[in-house]
Write a protein that holds these residues in place. Structure first.
Motif, PDB file in Angstrom:
ATOM      1  N   LYS A 131      39.252  37.570  49.405  1.00 57.05           N
ATOM      2  CA  LYS A 131      38.748  37.290  48.048  1.00 57.05           C
ATOM      3  C   LYS A 131      38.011  38.501  47.477  1.00 57.05           C
ATOM      4  O   LYS A 131      38.181  38.853  46.313  1.00 57.05           O
ATOM      5  CB  LYS A 131      37.828  36.069  48.065  1.00 57.05           C
ATOM      6  CG  LYS A 131      38.563  34.758  48.233  1.00 57.05           C
ATOM      7  CD  LYS A 131      37.579  33.597  48.223  1.00 57.05           C
ATOM      8  CE  LYS A 131      38.297  32.277  48.383  1.00 57.05           C
ATOM      9  NZ  LYS A 131      37.351  31.144  48.428  1.00 57.05           N
ATOM     10  N   ALA A 132      37.185  39.133  48.295  1.00 54.98           N
ATOM     11  CA  ALA A 132      36.434  40.303  47.846  1.00 54.98           C
ATOM     12  C   ALA A 132      37.395  41.433  47.458  1.00 54.98           C
ATOM     13  O   ALA A 132      37.208  42.092  46.434  1.00 54.98           O
ATOM     14  CB  ALA A 132      35.471  40.766  48.938  1.00 54.98           C
ATOM     15  N   LYS A 133      38.425  41.658  48.270  1.00 56.91           N
ATOM     16  CA  LYS A 133      39.404  42.708  47.989  1.00 56.91           C
ATOM     17  C   LYS A 133      40.160  42.401  46.699  1.00 56.91           C
ATOM     18  O   LYS A 133      40.400  43.296  45.881  1.00 56.91           O
ATOM     19  CB  LYS A 133      40.382  42.861  49.166  1.00 56.91           C
ATOM     20  CG  LYS A 133      41.331  44.014  49.027  1.00 56.91           C
ATOM     21  CD  LYS A 133      40.610  45.334  49.082  1.00 56.91           C
ATOM     22  CE  LYS A 133      41.568  46.484  49.084  1.00 56.91           C
ATOM     23  NZ  LYS A 133      40.908  47.777  49.062  1.00 56.91           N
ATOM     24  N   CYS A 134      40.513  41.142  46.480  1.00 56.01           N
ATOM     25  CA  CYS A 134      41.216  40.749  45.253  1.00 56.01           C
ATOM     26  C   CYS A 134      40.337  40.973  44.028  1.00 56.01           C
ATOM     27  O   CYS A 134      40.817  41.441  42.990  1.00 56.01           O
ATOM     28  CB  CYS A 134      41.650  39.281  45.328  1.00 56.01           C
ATOM     29  SG  CYS A 134      43.026  39.017  46.443  1.00 56.01           S
ATOM     30  N   SER A 135      39.069  40.649  44.133  1.00 60.74           N
ATOM     31  CA  SER A 135      38.134  40.872  43.025  1.00 60.74           C
ATOM     32  C   SER A 135      38.023  42.361  42.720  1.00 60.74           C
ATOM     33  O   SER A 135      38.023  42.775  41.558  1.00 60.74           O
ATOM     34  CB  SER A 135      36.754  40.309  43.362  1.00 60.74           C
ATOM     35  OG  SER A 135      36.797  38.913  43.462  1.00 60.74           O
ATOM     36  N   GLU A 136      37.923  43.145  43.782  1.00 57.22           N
ATOM     37  CA  GLU A 136      37.831  44.594  43.627  1.00 57.22           C
ATOM     38  C   GLU A 136      39.062  45.158  42.951  1.00 57.22           C
ATOM     39  O   GLU A 136      38.969  45.982  42.024  1.00 57.22           O
ATOM     40  CB  GLU A 136      37.657  45.213  45.020  1.00 57.22           C
ATOM     41  CG  GLU A 136      37.540  46.710  45.059  1.00 57.22           C
ATOM     42  CD  GLU A 136      37.474  47.227  46.494  1.00 57.22           C
ATOM     43  OE1 GLU A 136      38.200  48.194  46.785  1.00 57.22           O
ATOM     44  OE2 GLU A 136      36.722  46.647  47.308  1.00 57.22           O
ATOM     45  N   LEU A 137      40.248  44.701  43.358  1.00 58.75           N
ATOM     46  CA  LEU A 137      41.496  45.174  42.757  1.00 58.75           C
ATOM     47  C   LEU A 137      41.622  44.733  41.307  1.00 58.75           C
ATOM     48  O   LEU A 137      42.099  45.477  40.454  1.00 58.75           O
ATOM     49  CB  LEU A 137      42.701  44.679  43.568  1.00 58.75           C
ATOM     50  CG  LEU A 137      42.855  45.290  44.964  1.00 58.75           C
ATOM     51  CD1 LEU A 137      43.927  44.562  45.758  1.00 58.75           C
ATOM     52  CD2 LEU A 137      43.171  46.777  44.852  1.00 58.75           C
ATOM     53  N   ALA A 138      41.180  43.508  41.029  1.00 60.77           N
ATOM     54  CA  ALA A 138      41.240  43.001  39.656  1.00 60.77           C
ATOM     55  C   ALA A 138      40.356  43.832  38.741  1.00 60.77           C
ATOM     56  O   ALA A 138      40.733  44.129  37.587  1.00 60.77           O
ATOM     57  CB  ALA A 138      40.816  41.537  39.620  1.00 60.77           C
ATOM     58  N   LYS A 139      39.185  44.239  39.223  1.00 62.74           N
ATOM     59  CA  LYS A 139      38.278  45.061  38.416  1.00 62.74           C
ATOM     60  C   LYS A 139      38.884  46.438  38.147  1.00 62.74           C
ATOM     61  O   LYS A 139      38.744  46.994  37.062  1.00 62.74           O
ATOM     62  CB  LYS A 139      36.923  45.212  39.115  1.00 62.74           C
ATOM     63  CG  LYS A 139      36.094  43.954  39.092  1.00 62.74           C
ATOM     64  CD  LYS A 139      34.804  44.130  39.869  1.00 62.74           C
ATOM     65  CE  LYS A 139      34.051  42.811  39.961  1.00 62.74           C
ATOM     66  NZ  LYS A 139      32.847  42.917  40.787  1.00 62.74           N
TER      67      LYS A 139
END
Length: 142
Positions: A131-139
């Protein structure tokens, strides 16, 4: 397939094979103190089926089979059937469900010692890290 019960019928030989695989997998799990792979764990399975060398072939072909120069072909060497039976048999023993298998490889070979070798590797996936990696990529993509 039975259209009334909506279930597939396992022929006797197939059911016995799955039962034997399930029993051997259970023994391996217990002897090695393994835990069943949790439903969230992706699983990789590698299967090598060593088939008996036919007795009714010329000597040159037997030698070629022993040295891995020719693969088993034909109805009895149908690797996808071997693999499906093994995956079904390991349900609830090695992993919760074979839908966890994300990578599957299979191979048929000849051998003086017919057998099947199965290697299973489970991967721990931290949902929080994903989830953290997905949030980072989305940003980054905004």
């Amino acid at each position: 397939f039975n259209s009334f019960t909506k279930r597939a019928h396992d022929p006797k030989e197939s059911a016995e094979y799955k039962s034997n695989v399930r029993a051997m997998a259970t023994v391996a799990v217990l002897e090695n103190n393994w835990n069943i792979c949790h439903r969230d764990m992706p699983v990789e399975v590698n299967i090598i089926s060593y088939r008996p060398i036919p007795t009714s072939v010329p000597i040159w072909k037997k030698n070629a089979a022993i040295h891995g120069l020719i693969p088993p072909l034909g109805r009895n060497a149908d690797i996808d059937n071997v693999m499906k039976g093994i995956l079904d048999a390991m349900n609830g023993v090695v992993y919760e469900d074979d839908c966890q298998v994300f990578k599957l490889t299979g191979e048929s070979r000849y051998s003086d010692v017919p057998r099947v070798e199965i290697e299973v590797e489970a991967y721990f996936v931290s949902i929080g890290d994903v989830k953290a990696k997905c949030s980072e990529l989305a940003k980054k993509n905004k």
